[in-house]
Design an enzyme around this catalytic site. Structure first.
Site, PDB file in Angstrom:
ATOM      1  N   ALA A 151      11.712 -19.897  10.276  1.00 57.86           N
ATOM      2  CA  ALA A 151      10.507 -19.384  10.803  1.00 57.86           C
ATOM      3  C   ALA A 151      10.830 -17.693  11.100  1.00 57.86           C
ATOM      4  O   ALA A 151      11.932 -17.449  11.566  1.00 57.86           O
ATOM      5  CB  ALA A 151      10.085 -19.923  12.242  1.00 57.86           C
ATOM      6  N   LYS A 211      18.979 -13.630   5.753  1.00 53.05           N
ATOM      7  CA  LYS A 211      20.113 -13.548   5.457  1.00 53.05           C
ATOM      8  C   LYS A 211      20.662 -15.265   5.182  1.00 53.05           C
ATOM      9  O   LYS A 211      20.350 -15.917   6.025  1.00 53.05           O
ATOM     10  CB  LYS A 211      21.309 -12.777   6.281  1.00 53.05           C
ATOM     11  CG  LYS A 211      21.047 -11.208   6.395  1.00 53.05           C
ATOM     12  CD  LYS A 211      21.990 -10.531   7.157  1.00 53.05           C
ATOM     13  CE  LYS A 211      22.160  -9.128   7.075  1.00 53.05           C
ATOM     14  NZ  LYS A 211      20.859  -8.346   7.410  1.00 53.05           N
ATOM     15  N   HIS A 238       0.778  -1.129  -0.053  1.00 54.79           N
ATOM     16  CA  HIS A 238      -0.050  -0.124  -0.081  1.00 54.79           C
ATOM     17  C   HIS A 238       0.788   1.133   0.033  1.00 54.79           C
ATOM     18  O   HIS A 238       1.333   1.717   0.963  1.00 54.79           O
ATOM     19  CB  HIS A 238      -0.952  -0.038   1.191  1.00 54.79           C
ATOM     20  CG  HIS A 238      -1.887  -1.003   1.064  1.00 54.79           C
ATOM     21  ND1 HIS A 238      -3.113  -0.935   0.663  1.00 54.79           N
ATOM     22  CD2 HIS A 238      -1.853  -2.282   1.589  1.00 54.79           C
ATOM     23  CE1 HIS A 238      -3.719  -1.811   0.738  1.00 54.79           C
ATOM     24  NE2 HIS A 238      -3.208  -2.765   1.264  1.00 54.79           N
TER      25      HIS A 238
END
Length: 187
Positions: free
Chosen positions: A162, A182, A111
């Site tokens: 995760a 990374k 947005h």
């Protein structure tokens, strides 16, 4: 008995929606009940793919006077887990054998821009922008709560840990972690 009822409900829900997709492969299923399904005519799903309940699949062709030509392609033998959201105004290509954890976001849009001008506009009133397509290779595993952001390519065989936010390309056969993600190991 509950497992049978759930299987029948999922099958019925799949039959109800499969013809709304651009393509919906053989032996693929979408679980009862999706949180949001928009623009299914721009979404193709391969064979033997499972899309869990409470998923959002959104391909936006227009919004607030803007017009787009979105495509979302999901390969064969993929599992998209609960509470995941895949959203396109541009292009998302997902290879074969993707496994996601729960609550995964894959998006090619946002947005507005990160400018003072855009940030002074209420979020829902900002124009949608895309920094480029998202490409996810074959045999990729996205852990729980992973966010794959616009303009990113994730190579074949990659594992994204995760809670990662993927803002840059991740090479094939690598393990990535952190915010932003990374590479912590490459094979």
């Amino acid at each position: 008995m509950t497992r049978l009822i759930k299987a029948l409900t999922n099958r019925l829900y799949t039959v109800l929606h499969r013809n709304r997709f651009a393509h919906f492969g053989r032996h693929s299923h979408i679980g009862w009940k999706a949180m949001r399904l928009e623009g299914l005519g721009y979404i193709s799903v391969g064979d033997n793919t499972y899309i869990a309940p409470d998923v959002q699949l959104t391909a936006w062709d227009s919004r607030k006077g803007q017009h787009f030509t979105p495509t979302i392609t999901i390969g064969n033998d993929c599992t998209i887990r609960e509470h995941s959201h895949i959203s396109a105004i541009n292009k998302i290509v997902i290879g074969h054998h993707l496994l996601t954890g729960t609550n995964v976001l894959i998006t090619d849009n946002s947005h507005g821009e990160s400018t003072r001008e855009d940030m002074s506009i209420p979020v829902d009133e900002r124009l949608l922008v895309s920094k480029g397509p998202v490409v996810i290779g074959n045999n990729v595993w996205l852990g729980n709560n992973v966010c794959v952001m616009p303009g990113v390519t994730i190579g074949d065989g990659a594992i994204i840990g995760a809670n990662c936010v993927v803002t840059h390309d991740i090479p094939a056969y690598s393990v990535a972690g952190g915010i932003p993600a990374k590479v912590i190991k490459q094979l």
